[in-house]
Design a protein around this motif. Sequence first.
Motif, PDB file in Angstrom:
ATOM      1  N   GLY A  93      -9.047  -1.077   0.780  1.00  0.00           N
ATOM      2  CA  GLY A  93     -10.318  -2.499   1.954  1.00  0.00           C
ATOM      3  C   GLY A  93     -11.040  -2.897   0.218  1.00  0.00           C
ATOM      4  O   GLY A  93     -11.198  -4.225  -0.011  1.00  0.00           O
ATOM      5  N   ILE A 143      -4.587  -3.414   8.385  1.00  0.00           N
ATOM      6  CA  ILE A 143      -4.988  -2.439   8.349  1.00  0.00           C
ATOM      7  C   ILE A 143      -6.528  -1.757   7.285  1.00  0.00           C
ATOM      8  O   ILE A 143      -6.744  -0.770   7.924  1.00  0.00           O
ATOM      9  N   ALA A 144      -6.991  -2.546   6.093  1.00  0.00           N
ATOM     10  CA  ALA A 144      -7.367  -2.191   6.152  1.00  0.00           C
ATOM     11  C   ALA A 144      -9.098  -2.099   6.206  1.00  0.00           C
ATOM     12  O   ALA A 144      -9.302  -2.512   7.128  1.00  0.00           O
ATOM     13  N   ASN A 145      -9.632  -0.800   5.897  1.00  0.00           N
ATOM     14  CA  ASN A 145     -11.029  -0.931   5.694  1.00  0.00           C
ATOM     15  C   ASN A 145     -11.545  -1.271   4.918  1.00  0.00           C
ATOM     16  O   ASN A 145     -11.459  -0.927   3.718  1.00  0.00           O
ATOM     17  N   GLY A 189     -10.268  -2.770  -2.765  1.00  0.00           N
ATOM     18  CA  GLY A 189      -9.244  -3.599  -3.783  1.00  0.00           C
ATOM     19  C   GLY A 189      -8.040  -4.600  -3.086  1.00  0.00           C
ATOM     20  O   GLY A 189      -7.277  -5.356  -3.631  1.00  0.00           O
ATOM     21  N   THR A 248      -4.215  -1.243   1.978  1.00  0.00           N
ATOM     22  CA  THR A 248      -4.554  -1.185   0.599  1.00  0.00           C
ATOM     23  C   THR A 248      -5.910  -0.573   0.583  1.00  0.00           C
ATOM     24  O   THR A 248      -5.662  -1.192   2.145  1.00  0.00           O
ATOM     25  N   ASP A 275       2.469  -1.683  -9.286  1.00  0.00           N
ATOM     26  CA  ASP A 275       3.039  -1.344 -10.670  1.00  0.00           C
ATOM     27  C   ASP A 275       4.541   0.281 -10.292  1.00  0.00           C
ATOM     28  O   ASP A 275       4.338   0.819 -10.576  1.00  0.00           O
ATOM     29  N   GLY A 331       1.237  -1.694   0.027  1.00  0.00           N
ATOM     30  CA  GLY A 331       0.010  -0.362   0.000  1.00  0.00           C
ATOM     31  C   GLY A 331       0.922   1.401  -0.044  1.00  0.00           C
ATOM     32  O   GLY A 331       1.908   1.426   0.897  1.00  0.00           O
ATOM     33  N   THR A 332       0.493   2.291  -0.687  1.00  0.00           N
ATOM     34  CA  THR A 332       1.364   3.403  -1.114  1.00  0.00           C
ATOM     35  C   THR A 332       0.730   5.168  -0.816  1.00  0.00           C
ATOM     36  O   THR A 332       0.589   5.814  -1.177  1.00  0.00           O
ATOM     37  N   GLY A 333      -0.395   4.378  -0.260  1.00  0.00           N
ATOM     38  CA  GLY A 333      -1.373   5.194   0.005  1.00  0.00           C
ATOM     39  C   GLY A 333      -0.604   5.945   1.938  1.00  0.00           C
ATOM     40  O   GLY A 333       0.609   5.546   2.425  1.00  0.00           O
ATOM     41  N   THR A 334      -1.383   7.182   2.686  1.00  0.00           N
ATOM     42  CA  THR A 334      -1.367   7.868   3.698  1.00  0.00           C
ATOM     43  C   THR A 334      -0.630   6.233   4.732  1.00  0.00           C
ATOM     44  O   THR A 334       0.370   6.576   5.351  1.00  0.00           O
ATOM     45  N   VAL A 335      -1.428   5.385   5.181  1.00  0.00           N
ATOM     46  CA  VAL A 335      -0.969   4.328   5.830  1.00  0.00           C
ATOM     47  C   VAL A 335      -0.267   3.949   5.594  1.00  0.00           C
ATOM     48  O   VAL A 335       1.150   3.520   5.893  1.00  0.00           O
ATOM     49  N   THR A 347       3.070   4.740 -10.028  1.00  0.00           N
ATOM     50  CA  THR A 347       3.085   4.295  -8.567  1.00  0.00           C
ATOM     51  C   THR A 347       4.436   5.988  -9.239  1.00  0.00           C
ATOM     52  O   THR A 347       3.893   6.735  -8.065  1.00  0.00           O
ATOM     53  N   THR A 349       3.295  -1.887  -4.464  1.00  0.00           N
ATOM     54  CA  THR A 349       1.884  -1.505  -5.153  1.00  0.00           C
ATOM     55  C   THR A 349       2.178  -2.335  -6.223  1.00  0.00           C
ATOM     56  O   THR A 349       3.015  -3.591  -6.587  1.00  0.00           O
TER      57      THR A 349
HETATM   58  P1  NAP Z   1      -5.734   3.645  -0.121  1.00  0.00           P
HETATM   59  O1  NAP Z   1      -5.688   5.089  -0.767  1.00  0.00           O
HETATM   60  O2  NAP Z   1      -6.881   3.608   0.474  1.00  0.00           O
HETATM   61  O3  NAP Z   1      -4.878   2.731  -0.389  1.00  0.00           O
HETATM   62  C1  NAP Z   1      -4.166   2.668  -1.449  1.00  0.00           C
HETATM   63  C2  NAP Z   1      -3.780   1.946  -1.857  1.00  0.00           C
HETATM   64  O4  NAP Z   1      -4.343   0.479  -2.108  1.00  0.00           O
HETATM   65  C3  NAP Z   1      -2.712   1.528  -3.108  1.00  0.00           C
HETATM   66  O5  NAP Z   1      -1.216   0.864  -2.959  1.00  0.00           O
HETATM   67  C4  NAP Z   1      -3.547   1.393  -4.231  1.00  0.00           C
HETATM   68  O6  NAP Z   1      -2.179   0.415  -4.896  1.00  0.00           O
HETATM   69  C5  NAP Z   1      -3.710   0.001  -3.449  1.00  0.00           C
HETATM   70  N1  NAP Z   1      -5.148  -0.772  -4.372  1.00  0.00           N
HETATM   71  C6  NAP Z   1      -6.500   0.600  -4.690  1.00  0.00           C
HETATM   72  N2  NAP Z   1      -7.262  -0.147  -5.813  1.00  0.00           N
HETATM   73  C7  NAP Z   1      -6.679  -1.140  -6.265  1.00  0.00           C
HETATM   74  C8  NAP Z   1      -6.863  -2.361  -6.586  1.00  0.00           C
HETATM   75  N3  NAP Z   1      -8.028  -3.063  -6.687  1.00  0.00           N
HETATM   76  N4  NAP Z   1      -6.386  -3.520  -6.676  1.00  0.00           N
HETATM   77  C9  NAP Z   1      -4.652  -3.754  -5.957  1.00  0.00           C
HETATM   78  N5  NAP Z   1      -4.379  -2.520  -5.078  1.00  0.00           N
HETATM   79  C10 NAP Z   1      -5.191  -1.681  -5.154  1.00  0.00           C
HETATM   80  O7  NAP Z   1      -4.523   4.255   1.047  1.00  0.00           O
HETATM   81  P2  NAP Z   1      -5.039   4.585   3.007  1.00  0.00           P
HETATM   82  O8  NAP Z   1      -5.914   5.924   3.150  1.00  0.00           O
HETATM   83  O9  NAP Z   1      -3.018   4.757   3.261  1.00  0.00           O
HETATM   84  O10 NAP Z   1      -5.807   3.640   3.280  1.00  0.00           O
HETATM   85  C11 NAP Z   1      -4.794   1.832   3.625  1.00  0.00           C
HETATM   86  C12 NAP Z   1      -5.931   1.552   4.185  1.00  0.00           C
HETATM   87  O11 NAP Z   1      -6.038   1.651   5.297  1.00  0.00           O
HETATM   88  C13 NAP Z   1      -7.427   1.297   3.719  1.00  0.00           C
HETATM   89  O12 NAP Z   1      -8.282   0.204   3.704  1.00  0.00           O
HETATM   90  C14 NAP Z   1      -8.178   2.095   4.632  1.00  0.00           C
HETATM   91  O13 NAP Z   1      -9.374   2.412   4.786  1.00  0.00           O
HETATM   92  C15 NAP Z   1      -7.829   1.681   5.583  1.00  0.00           C
HETATM   93  N6  NAP Z   1      -7.444   3.254   7.333  1.00  0.00           N
HETATM   94  C16 NAP Z   1      -6.314   4.336   6.540  1.00  0.00           C
HETATM   95  C17 NAP Z   1      -6.869   4.915   8.016  1.00  0.00           C
HETATM   96  C18 NAP Z   1      -5.860   6.943   7.399  1.00  0.00           C
HETATM   97  O14 NAP Z   1      -6.206   7.538   8.196  1.00  0.00           O
HETATM   98  N7  NAP Z   1      -5.911   6.833   5.502  1.00  0.00           N
HETATM   99  C19 NAP Z   1      -7.011   4.917   8.726  1.00  0.00           C
HETATM  100  C20 NAP Z   1      -7.503   3.240   9.386  1.00  0.00           C
HETATM  101  C21 NAP Z   1      -7.619   2.570   8.271  1.00  0.00           C
HETATM  102  P3  NAP Z   1      -1.266   1.560  -6.324  1.00  0.00           P
HETATM  103  O15 NAP Z   1       0.128   1.351  -5.387  1.00  0.00           O
HETATM  104  O16 NAP Z   1      -0.990   0.653  -6.832  1.00  0.00           O
HETATM  105  O17 NAP Z   1      -1.726   2.588  -6.729  1.00  0.00           O
END
Ligand code: NAP
Length: 226
Positions: free
Chosen positions: A81, A104-106, A83, A79, A32, A7-11, A36, A30
């Motif tokens: 949830g 950690i995903a939701n 995906g 990642t 790709d 996962g490459t998002g904030t978390v 990315t 990630t």
């Molecule tokens: P996010 O935007 O929810 O997820 C980004 C990641 O998901 C990227 O690495 C992306 O891959 C991957 N992804 C998205 N669609 C996909 C698919 N169809 N197939 C495979 N991979 C896919 O990022 P986030 O905000 O950091 O949250 C990550 C997880 O933690 C989520 O499930 C969220 O609900 C949970 N969470 C977040 C927080 C928070 O503070 N943000 C707090 C608690 C829990 P690429 O790298 O290839 O783009």
Amino acid sequence: MKIAVLGTGTVGRTIAAALAGLGHDVVIGTRDPQATLARTEPDVMGTAPFAQWHQSHGQVDVARFADAAAGADLVVNATNGVGSLAALTAAGAANLAGKVLVDIANPLDFRHGMPPVLNPVNTDSLGEEIQRTFPDIRVVKTLNTMNAALMVEPGRVAGGDHSVFVSGNDSDAKRDVAALLASLGHRDIIDLGDITTARGAEMILPIWLRLWGALGTADFNFKIAR
Ligand code: NAP
């Protein structure tokens, strides 16, 4: 420890940076890596492009999900949830077999607007879906009930006096994850039970999201007073 953060998002970024800071050998996964790293626009949440973060975190390698998972002792699912199953499928069941997966995903579904709905919910959870789909992974659901900054720096609020939950079928895996959580500064680690208890942890999200709106900040957490 060799840790793959999928996962490459904030978390993913926040957890990867914190674990690398603790001396772990961290790779971030990630779909790709080239694509990315080539992104130049912030995402829909306004999060800066990944390459910008990576410039100041060069000690964290970037790899495809499968390559990241293959070399890891422990894997983190950060990642989206919707995906997650696809991401773990891409990581490869064989690369994940026998390993602890910190989930950690939701399972938030934004397709019908805000606030998002949970899917699955009530009689199932994403944690259970992952465990069913990959029976050889040792899934531990945790940290999904707080914002990313608090995951790695619980002392940001209330001197760190708040709670984090763990759910999973494997006691040894939960013990290892609890040790990792403690190394990040978590003190009140509550073992809810087997992976079906992830339903409750995920169902905290509707109230978490409303509190975020009401308080105007994501810097809060739940303290289970007892
Ligand atoms: P996010 O935007 O929810 O997820 C980004 C990641 O998901 C990227 O690495 C992306 O891959 C991957 N992804 C998205 N669609 C996909 C698919 N169809 N197939 C495979 N991979 C896919 O990022 P986030 O905000 O950091 O949250 C990550 C997880 O933690 C989520 O499930 C969220 O609900 C949970 N969470 C977040 C927080 C928070 O503070 N943000 C707090 C608690 C829990 P690429 O790298 O290839 O783009």
